[in-house]
Design an enzyme around this catalytic site. Structure first.
Site, PDB file in Angstrom:
ATOM      1  N   PRO A  46       0.824  -1.202   0.000  1.00 13.59           N
ATOM      2  CA  PRO A  46       0.000   0.000   0.000  1.00 13.59           C
ATOM      3  C   PRO A  46       0.861   1.256   0.000  1.00 13.59           C
ATOM      4  CG  PRO A  46      -0.012  -1.040   2.169  1.00 13.59           C
ATOM      5  CD  PRO A  46       0.670  -1.985   1.241  1.00 13.59           C
ATOM      6  N   GLY A  47       0.289   2.346  -0.529  1.00 15.32           N
ATOM      7  CA  GLY A  47       1.020   3.605  -0.574  1.00 15.32           C
ATOM      8  C   GLY A  47       1.380   3.986  -1.995  1.00 15.32           C
ATOM      9  N   ARG A  83       3.552   4.452  -5.243  1.00 18.21           N
ATOM     10  CA  ARG A  83       4.632   3.673  -5.857  1.00 18.21           C
ATOM     11  C   ARG A  83       5.941   4.454  -5.826  1.00 18.21           C
ATOM     12  NH1 ARG A  83       2.408  -0.327  -9.274  1.00 18.21           N
ATOM     13  NH2 ARG A  83       0.469  -1.025  -8.294  1.00 18.21           N
ATOM     14  N   GLY A  84       7.027   3.777  -5.520  1.00 19.56           N
ATOM     15  CA  GLY A  84       8.328   4.419  -5.462  1.00 19.56           C
ATOM     16  C   GLY A  84       8.981   4.550  -6.832  1.00 19.56           C
ATOM     17  N   LYS A 135      11.450  -5.493  -1.085  1.00 21.48           N
ATOM     18  CA  LYS A 135      11.840  -4.346  -1.905  1.00 21.48           C
ATOM     19  C   LYS A 135      12.936  -4.761  -2.889  1.00 21.48           C
ATOM     20  CE  LYS A 135      12.016  -0.406   0.405  1.00 21.48           C
ATOM     21  NZ  LYS A 135      12.329   0.629   1.429  1.00 21.48           N
ATOM     22  N   ASP A 161      15.216  -1.557  10.277  1.00 23.78           N
ATOM     23  CA  ASP A 161      16.313  -2.477   9.988  1.00 23.78           C
ATOM     24  C   ASP A 161      16.039  -3.160   8.648  1.00 23.78           C
ATOM     25  OD1 ASP A 161      18.690  -3.795  10.379  1.00 23.78           O
ATOM     26  OD2 ASP A 161      17.813  -5.391  11.588  1.00 23.78           O
TER      27      ASP A 161
END
Length: 609
Positions: free
Chosen positions: A338-339, A341-342, A358, A393
């Site tokens: 969710p959120g 997109r990078g 990621k 982390d």
């Protein structure tokens, strides 16, 4: 410290190779691990010496260097095995049978070993460098643990017990502090003792009925991090258990003082958060230490605890075992996280599992002015740096195989399109060559959407405090957009997008100069020079404070973050005193410090949550 150079264990291995190659390989592998763990323990002993001497920068150097020791020993051991046993068919047709025999000999050698679980992980790591992926199964490697660690302990037990019923609580507390044999004197030990006794009595329930087993149990090793040492223990009375930690700090004059008694479960969870630097603690039997910690931190997994005490490689092993078990007992599918997109990372998650995966994209947006190597360097920086409780982390894995059927429709194709060098389809499996795994957080922009006044106020106060805490430990987050920050289960805001971070001391914080006479404000042109490391804090308001309610909350708590002078002041403090230690526990828990400790120290204290 022991030498960090190859020793002559290879000579011993070569001599015995002719008799039984499998046994000789197993012996070489265990020799490599034993050397690694000897160095690991010496790091903790060095931390104690540096703490006593007040050499806090040296503690940081030891903590950072220790992270790389494991990979060095693995590479050294793998090369030794390749060199000395090439003739026995390490990767030939009989490699699986050979390695199965190696594993059997290795298991036998671990019968009386004090760190068998970590030695198994070392075996796996070296094996992955020597064997083809076809051999990554339990016959040739430790997919499952083979040696039990329950009730394993050292000649000197992992924890000491003190019985106040015999000589009184005061004598027990004196003994438990002095038994650590710190060389530095305490500025006012009687005062510290009175503070601790008062705090202990406050934590014990009233009316207090002492059972026959009433005792204070304290882990035998001090936990070192930054400028503090921590005593970690628990009070046992009948079936009641009260966990606690006691931070010991240096006054400016060099003497020691006890700063607080931490006994609240949230305070202890934050102390052992992997969003901070890993502890340096001497453990002959790490499983006994972790078992003790799990009893006082029930919300922490064994993987998290092994990681936070510096054994992050075994923490990764346990994490992935837990993850594979979860895959077997769940049916949901991987989907985009969710959120927003990078631009640098492709991020996906499994809804039923609280982590995100990621992958660095092959084609990074030009606006980011970076590449894969630079992004990897930023993530390595975070791994080695004090995260101050404000950066998540990172678990880093290579060649991860995931079942294709567990991906949502179209996700595999999307990942292959975004990162073809990193994602491959292999029949029923998806292979990811390199992936970062982080705990899943709720992006701050989603927290703020539709938030009521109380939630918004808390979130913005935490957001600004996260920026301050990172600055105090010499980190400028770079991209301050809300989507790059997330909220933890404790309501804390942490940063998790690292591709633009910089050291504070490398940045130039500037005020925007006044425009020249006659300049057209509507032209859209910039009238001043901008260097690659220039930062103009006044501009933060332009892209962060467009919502009036958010703006008002930010200005109430953090208006000075929009001023270059504040950032320059932090830079000056870092250059003069070094990076600060961010104390997370609230001021109300701290004992009144001795007079000499009241002078300014390089400490940053978080605002109360």
């Amino acid at each position: 410290m022991p030498s960090d150079r190859p020793d002559d264990a290879a000579t011993t291995a070569r001599r015995s190779a002719a008799d039984d190659p499998a046994q000789a390989i197993a012996r070489a592998l265990l020799a490599g691990f034993d050397k690694h763990y000897a160095l690991f323990r010496e790091c903790a002993r060095a931390a104690k010496r540096h703490f006593e001497a007040g050499h806090f920068l040296a503690i940081g150097h030891v903590a950072r260097d220790r992270i790389d020791f494991y990979d060095r020993r693995v590479a050294e051991t793998a090369e030794r095995v390749r060199r000395d046993f090439a003739a026995v068919g390490l990767d030939g047709a009989d490699a699986e049978a050979l390695w199965a025999r190696v594993k059997r000999h290795y298991v036998a050698m671990l019968a009386e070993h004090r760190q068998p679980e970590c030695a198994e992980t070392f075996f796996n790591t070296v094996s992955c460098k020597l064997l083809a992926r076809d051999y990554f199964h339990n016959r040739a490697m430790f997919v499952r643990p083979a040696v039990a660690t329950e009730y394993l302990d050292a000649d000197l037990p992992a924890y000491r017990s003190y019985y106040p019923r015999e000589r009184g609580l005061r004598a027990a507390v004196i003994d438990l502090i002095l038994d650590f044999r710190l060389e530095r004197r305490f500025a006012d030990f009687r005062r510290d003792l009175a503070n601790l006794l008062r705090a202990f009595r406050t934590r014990l329930p009233r009316p207090l009925r002492l059972d026959a087993n009433f005792q204070i149990q304290v882990l035998s090793g001090l936990f070192f991090r930054n400028r503090s040492a921590y005593i970690v223990g628990r009070i046992v009375n009948g079936v009641s258990v009260v966990p606690f930690a006691v931070p010991i700090r240096h006054a400016p004059g060099g003497a020691l003082y006890v700063d607080a008694l931490l006994a609240d479960p949230v305070d202890l969870a934050l102390l052992f958060s992997a969003n901070r630097a890993y502890f340096l603690v001497d453990m002959e039997v790490p499983s006994a230490t972790v078992e003790f910690l799990r009893s006082i931190l029930p919300d922490k997994t064994a993987a998290e605890l092994y990681t936070i005490v510096g054994l992050q490689k075994h923490g990764k092993t346990l994490f992935f075992r837990d993850f594979l078990a979860h895959l077997r007992h769940s049916t949901d599918r991987f989907e985009n996280a969710p959120g927003i997109r990078g631009l640098v990372m492709a991020v996906f998650t499994l809804p039923s599992y609280p982590y995100v995966f990621k992958i660095i994209k092959d084609r990074i947006a030009p606006s980011k002015d970076t590449d894969r190597a630079k992004v990897a360097q930023k993530y390595a920086l975070v791994k080695h740096h004090d995260r101050a409780g404000r950066m998540t982390d990172i678990l880093e894995y290579s060649d991860v195989m995931l079942p294709r059927a567990r991906f949502a429709p179209g996700l595999v194709e999307e990942l292959v399109d975004l990162a073809p060098s990193q994602v491959e389809e292999h029949g029923d499996w998806v292979r990811i060559r390199h992936v970062y795994i982080e705990r899943r957080l709720k992006p701050l922009n989603l927290v703020l959407e539709g938030a009521d006044a109380l939630v918004r106020e808390h979130a913005i106060a935490e957001y600004g405090q996260a920026i301050r805490d990172l600055a105090a430990v010499n980190i400028f987050a770079g991209d301050l957009l809300y989507k790059n920050f997330g909220q933890t289960r404790y309501g804390r805001v942490v940063f998790y997008d690292y591709d633009e971070i910089e050291y504070m001391t490398d940045c130039s914080f500037r005020k925007i100069p006044a425009p020249p006479p006659g300049f057209d404000d509507c032209s859209g042109e910039v009238w001043y020079r901008v260097g690659p490391k220039d930062v103009f804090p006044e501009e933060f308001a332009t892209f962060l404070l467009t919502d009036p309610d958010v703006r008002d909350a930010f200005l109430r708590h953090h208006a000075d973050l929009l001023e270059a002078d504040w950032w320059r002041g932090v830079q000056q403090s870092i250059r003069e005193h070094g990076a600060a230690e961010v104390l997370w526990y609230p001021e109300r828990l701290r004992f009144a410090p001795p007079v000499e400790a009241r002078r300014k120290q390089p400490v940053a204290r978080e605002a109360p949550a």
